[in-house]
Design a protein around this motif. Structure first.
Motif, PDB file in Angstrom:
ATOM      1  N   SER A  98       0.825  -1.201   0.000  1.00 54.67           N
ATOM      2  CA  SER A  98       0.000   0.000   0.000  1.00 54.67           C
ATOM      3  C   SER A  98       0.862   1.255   0.000  1.00 54.67           C
ATOM      4  N   THR A  99       0.204   2.390  -0.184  1.00 58.53           N
ATOM      5  CA  THR A  99       0.833   3.703  -0.025  1.00 58.53           C
ATOM      6  C   THR A  99       0.029   4.493   0.995  1.00 58.53           C
ATOM      7  N   LEU A 100       0.712   5.391   1.700  1.00 57.17           N
ATOM      8  CA  LEU A 100       0.052   6.260   2.680  1.00 57.17           C
ATOM      9  C   LEU A 100       0.255   7.699   2.231  1.00 57.17           C
ATOM     10  N   GLU A 103       1.443  15.067   1.913  1.00 57.58           N
ATOM     11  CA  GLU A 103       1.654  16.209   1.028  1.00 57.58           C
ATOM     12  C   GLU A 103       3.069  16.740   1.101  1.00 57.58           C
ATOM     13  N   ASP A 104       3.849  16.289   2.072  1.00 61.45           N
ATOM     14  CA  ASP A 104       5.215  16.765   2.235  1.00 61.45           C
ATOM     15  C   ASP A 104       6.141  15.573   2.419  1.00 61.45           C
ATOM     16  N   TRP A 105       7.445  15.840   2.404  1.00 61.46           N
ATOM     17  CA  TRP A 105       8.416  14.776   2.626  1.00 61.46           C
ATOM     18  C   TRP A 105       8.179  14.131   3.983  1.00 61.46           C
ATOM     19  N   VAL A 106       8.427  12.832   4.052  1.00 62.53           N
ATOM     20  CA  VAL A 106       8.275  12.083   5.299  1.00 62.53           C
ATOM     21  C   VAL A 106       9.661  11.663   5.759  1.00 62.53           C
ATOM     22  N   GLY A 462       8.260  -0.430   6.215  1.00 63.32           N
ATOM     23  CA  GLY A 462       7.756   0.885   5.872  1.00 63.32           C
ATOM     24  C   GLY A 462       8.879   1.708   5.271  1.00 63.32           C
ATOM     25  N   VAL A 463       8.588   2.397   4.160  1.00 65.06           N
ATOM     26  CA  VAL A 463       9.578   3.204   3.439  1.00 65.06           C
ATOM     27  C   VAL A 463       9.071   4.635   3.381  1.00 65.06           C
ATOM     28  N   GLY A 468       6.813  10.214  -0.211  1.00 70.18           N
ATOM     29  CA  GLY A 468       5.748   9.883   0.730  1.00 70.18           C
ATOM     30  C   GLY A 468       6.058   8.605   1.474  1.00 70.18           C
ATOM     31  N   VAL A 469       5.096   7.689   1.536  1.00 68.41           N
ATOM     32  CA  VAL A 469       5.264   6.427   2.276  1.00 68.41           C
ATOM     33  C   VAL A 469       4.735   5.270   1.441  1.00 68.41           C
ATOM     34  N   GLU A 470       5.522   4.209   1.374  1.00 69.24           N
ATOM     35  CA  GLU A 470       5.059   2.943   0.816  1.00 69.24           C
ATOM     36  C   GLU A 470       5.263   1.845   1.849  1.00 69.24           C
TER      37      GLU A 470
END
Length: 479
Positions: A98-100, A103-106, A462-463, A468-470
């Motif tokens: 999945s992706t989370l 709107e900004d860098w994580v 988690g990446v 963003g996040v994958e």
């Protein structure tokens, strides 16, 4: 002696395993041209397994990558010498789950809460997602980019259905935030304390049940108690008194009885905590600090751009040993599950393994192994068990039996790099990654793909970074 072929040179081999798939104790004559695939087929056929199980093979501490003859030639092993080969279950190919959306860098991600993902972002907010990709809570914790977030391990006195978060930021503070979850009510969050010491942006935060560690670009490490005081331990500056700790001008709020209440709301203001100890030894930016693996949390380890990995005695607040590398500004640090080795990512495009028991005051300390990367590795993580919570899991959270793999995780790690690739490594064979995958593969060319944080728990990686996040499913090879 079992023979598998009479048409080509063969090598005597004895197989061993610590898995639930043992072979009878006997010697096999294995064709010298065989590789992992043929050996795996042999084990499956000999065991008559109803469903094929892929295996990896370990020869004298090294995973077999080529043919038996190539390995023997490289290590000077004669044709008549019997090889003992250990086999264990292979790591399954990584699978994107999945992706989370962000709107900004994580800058930081944690997979340690069963059923949830926790992130820290450059907009200063902490976010909690469940495994169904639902945004459960957004906490505007900081007035500048948040750089690190972790979960404070729970204690028996924890309030039911809640947990404590520690976060660090470029706003020069770390914060302790209580998040409460309930199936009947919406999640609630309250910042209980702000931690004050540093004069430069904070780079990381780590937590035990009783203490929090912070690291900063100012070269200092702070040790704070997780206890929330009744009054401020650090006074407000004049600017903070006028504008509030987050830089927002204070307003006068009218209560129900018509009386005015100072502050951004009528609720209790976060307490300002001072450090219990300040750890000084680094001569440049401190990139990461972590607690040791032993019970009690009496030791800590840190790395920095001064090319050192330092060991700390927290009870006495002193550095007790230093690993010095040659021109290796370190960006991230993780301990192996046994706690005897440190894995340090460096700007020289390597992740090096150092034996913490061999630390000395010599000019430079050699590494046990070096994992070469084509781009700068920014983060490193090892598989870890999920934290215990004082409440039940999310319905979509996998049980412990769902986590892939077995007990061989003490040799494994994942790294994230500026080329947007996550690599899975096995310390028993460091010539190349066991597997890899590219995060945010669908992003248009030219858009940022740097990975800034990885975490690994219960078969899930988690990446986090510029894209963003994958979330990926990454099996942990059993042994």
């Amino acid at each position: 002696m079992a023979s598998t072929s009479n048409s080509e040179p063969a090598h005597p081999v004895v197989f061993t395993t610590q898995t639930r798939y043992p072979l009878p104790s006997q010697k096999f004559m294995i064709p010298a041209s065989w590789k992992r695939y043929q050996l795996s087929q042999l084990v499956n056929k000999a065991l008559d397994l109803p469903k094929p199980v892929p295996f990896e093979f370990l020869v004298r501490g090294e995973i077999l990558r080529g043919t038996l003859s190539e390995w023997c030639a490289e290590h000077g092993v004669g044709e008549e010498e019997t090889l003992e080969i250990e086999y264990f279950e292979s790591v399954m190919p990584p699978e994107r789950m999945s992706t989370l959306p962000h709107e900004d860098w994580v800058s930081s991600i944690s997979c340690q809460l069963p059923g949830y993902f926790l992130t820290a972002s450059y907009d200063g907010a902490l976010r909690l997602f469940d495994y169904s990709q639902n945004l459960v809570q957004t906490v505007p914790a900081h007035s500048a980019p948040a750089t690190s977030v972790c979960v404070v391990p729970s204690s028996p006195s924890e309030p039911e259905n809640s947990f404590l978060l520690a976060s660090a930021s470029h706003d020069l503070t770390a914060r302790l935030t209580r998040v409460s979850l309930s199936s009947q009510q919406q999640a609630k969050a309250e910042t209980l304390a702000s931690l004050h010491l540093h004069t430069a942006p904070l780079s990381s935060v780590a937590a035990s049940r009783t203490h929090v560690l912070t690291s900063s670009w100012d070269g200092l490490i702070g040790l704070f108690s997780t206890a929330i005081p009744d009054a401020d331990e650090v006074p407000l500056s004049l600017d903070e008194a006028a504008h509030g700790e987050n830089g927002r001008k204070k307003r006068r709020k009218i209560t129900a009885d018509g009386e005015g209440a100072e502050g951004e709301g009528a609720e209790r203001r976060a307490r300002r905590k001072a450090p219990a100890a300040v750890l000084k030894s680094h001569t440049a930016r401190v990139s990461r600090v972590v607690f040791g693996r032993e019970p009690g949390g009496n030791s800590a380890f840190s790395c920095g751009t001064d090319s050192t990995v330092r060991t700390w005695d927290l009870e006495n607040g002193v550095c007790i040993s230093t690993i010095t590398a040659a021109n290796k500004p370190f960006l991230d640090l993780a301990l192996t599950p046994t706690g005897t080795s440190a894995l340090a990512a460096s700007t020289d495009r390597t992740v090096c393994q150092y034996d913490l028991r061999a630390a000395s005051t010599s000019a430079t300390t050699p590494s046990v192994a070096a994992l070469a990367h084509p781009a700068t590795p920014s983060c490193v993580a090892v598989p870890s068990p999920a934290l215990s919570l004082p409440f039940s899991l999310s319905p979509s959270a996998p049980s412990s039996s769902d986590a892939a793999g077995g007990t061989g995780t003490e040799h494994q790690l994942v790294t994230g790099a500026y080329d947007g690739v996550v690599r899975l490594w096995d310390l028993r064979s460091t010539k190349g990654a066991v597997a890899s995958f590219k995060a945010w593969a669908g992003r248009p060319a030219g858009e940022g793909r740097k990975i800034l944080s990885v975490d690994w728990a219960r078969g899930v990686v988690g990446v986090a970074g510029e894209g963003g996040v994958e979330v990926w499913k990454v099996g942990e090879g059993g042994r």
